[in-house]
Design an enzyme around this catalytic site. Structure first.
Site, short mmCIF file in Angstrom:
data_model
loop_
_atom_site.label_atom_id
_atom_site.label_comp_id
_atom_site.label_asym_id
_atom_site.label_seq_id
_atom_site.Cartn_x
_atom_site.Cartn_y
_atom_site.Cartn_z
N ARG A 105 -19.12 26.57 -6.33
CA ARG A 105 -18.76 25.86 -5.11
C ARG A 105 -18.09 26.83 -4.17
NH1 ARG A 105 -14.92 20.64 -5.08
NH2 ARG A 105 -13.37 22.18 -5.61
N THR A 109 -16.51 25.96 2.25
CA THR A 109 -17.36 24.84 2.70
C THR A 109 -17.46 23.73 1.65
OG1 THR A 109 -19.34 25.81 1.71
CG2 THR A 109 -18.82 26.46 3.98
N ASP A 201 -8.58 23.37 -12.45
CA ASP A 201 -9.90 24.01 -12.41
C ASP A 201 -10.44 24.15 -13.83
OD1 ASP A 201 -11.47 26.22 -10.31
OD2 ASP A 201 -11.89 26.25 -12.47
N ASP A 204 -11.47 27.78 -14.90
CA ASP A 204 -10.30 28.64 -15.10
C ASP A 204 -9.53 28.26 -16.36
OD1 ASP A 204 -10.81 30.18 -12.90
OD2 ASP A 204 -9.41 29.14 -11.58
C1 PRP Z 1 -16.65 23.32 -10.57
C2 PRP Z 1 -17.19 22.32 -11.56
C3 PRP Z 1 -18.43 21.82 -10.88
C4 PRP Z 1 -18.01 21.83 -9.43
C5 PRP Z 1 -17.67 20.42 -9.05
O1 PRP Z 1 -17.32 24.51 -10.67
O2 PRP Z 1 -17.41 22.87 -12.82
O3 PRP Z 1 -19.56 22.63 -11.09
O4 PRP Z 1 -16.86 22.67 -9.32
O5 PRP Z 1 -17.38 20.35 -7.70
P1 PRP Z 1 -18.31 19.55 -6.67
O6 PRP Z 1 -18.60 18.22 -7.30
O7 PRP Z 1 -17.45 19.45 -5.46
O8 PRP Z 1 -19.55 20.36 -6.42
P2 PRP Z 1 -16.92 25.81 -9.81
O9 PRP Z 1 -17.68 25.84 -8.53
O10 PRP Z 1 -15.44 25.87 -9.70
O11 PRP Z 1 -17.49 27.00 -10.67
P3 PRP Z 1 -17.08 27.52 -12.12
O12 PRP Z 1 -17.65 26.53 -13.11
O13 PRP Z 1 -17.76 28.84 -12.20
O14 PRP Z 1 -15.58 27.62 -12.22
N1 URA Z 2 -13.82 21.75 -9.91
C1 URA Z 2 -12.83 21.77 -10.83
O1 URA Z 2 -12.87 22.57 -11.77
N2 URA Z 2 -11.82 20.90 -10.70
C2 URA Z 2 -11.75 20.02 -9.69
O2 URA Z 2 -10.78 19.24 -9.64
C3 URA Z 2 -12.77 20.02 -8.73
C4 URA Z 2 -13.81 20.89 -8.88
#
Ligand code: PRP
Ligand code: URA
Length: 226
Positions: A105, A109, A201, A204
């Site tokens: 994400r 944006t 997160d 993380d």
């Molecule tokens: C997080 C999560 C989803 C997304 C959800 O991933 O694991 O994929 O955000 O958010 P949304 O519904 O607003 O799209 P992130 O983009 O943080 O990537 P990561 O898994 O690599 O930490």
């Molecule tokens: N992605 C995450 O990991 N946590 C949130 O709360 C939203 C998006």
């Protein structure tokens, strides 16, 4: 919210484990363990309508009518946070295929950016489970569903640990045919697109990669200044 495609688990084991998962003191090792356990429980519920076909089984005593899985299951973890959900699902469905989708994400944006996709030319599974711990704005889930539909997938389900109403609404509006299975439906998103009360997160916290400033209003153990 009443959305016909939304299933929020009410199982006491799910509720108990969710409390540990959310707790800011839960370290990555324990966090990964709970992600895995919750995934197993949610996967069990999400696969309740997978199709079986009849099969005769011969016990040491006699032959009886049994069943075997007929659906070819595809597991689609969204990198990277969805990775932690794969092993449990494979325990449930050892013959499942695993197709990774890389989406992150954009922090500014909040739109999903695709960076990895090695799906073969045409769909070779009957039922796809998209695995991602968090459904926030719904942008990543909607993008993943669109990729799978273009690929030719017909039956798709979304398995999340925590969902926000905004994400559920976005998915239900764009893809009312896709059922969502989750452990909790939380209150709302904050202005940075993080789920409240949420868990911070998910990527993380699983992989120990917390930033020094994150989530806007909330702080967790993984990003608290030492
Ligand atoms: C997080 C999560 C989803 C997304 C959800 O991933 O694991 O994929 O955000 O958010 P949304 O519904 O607003 O799209 P992130 O983009 O943080 O990537 P990561 O898994 O690599 O930490
Ligand atoms: N992605 C995450 O990991 N946590 C949130 O709360 C939203 C998006």
């Amino acid at each position: 919210m009443s959305t016909p495609t939304l299933h929020v688990s009410q199982h006491p084991a799910v509720l108990h484990k969710l409390g540990i998962l959310r707790d800011e003191r839960t370290e990555p090792k324990k966090f990964r363990e709970i992600v895995r356990e919750l995934s197993w429980l949610l996967g069990y519920e999400a696969l309740a309508d997978a199709r079986v076909r009849p099969l005769d089984v011969t016990t040491p005593m006699e032959t009886m009518p049994g069943a075997e899985l007929a659906d070819r299951i595809g597991l689609v973890p969204i990198l990277r946070a969805g990775l932690g959900m794969v092993d449990a699902m494979l325990e449930l469905m050892p013959t499942a295929q695993v197709w990774h989708l890389g989406l992150f994400r954009d922090e500014r944006t909040l739109r999903p950016v695709e960076y990895y996709n090695k799906l073969p030319d045409s769909a070779n599974v009957d039922l796809c489970l998209i695995l991602d711990p968090m459904l926030a704005t719904g942008g990543s889930a909607t993008a993943a569903i669109e990729v799978l539909k273009r690929w030719g997938a017909v039956r798709i389900k979304l398995v999340n640990l925590i969902a926000a109403p905004e994400g559920v609404e976005a998915v239900a509006k764009a893809h009312p045919d896709v059922a969502i299975h989750c452990a909790a439906l939380d209150r709302q998103l904050n202005d940075k697109g993080y789920i409240l009360p949420g868990l911070g997160d998910a990527g993380d916290r699983q992989f120990g990669t917390g930033h020094s400033v994150c989530y806007g209003l909330i702080r967790t153990a993984s990003c608290r200044p030492r």
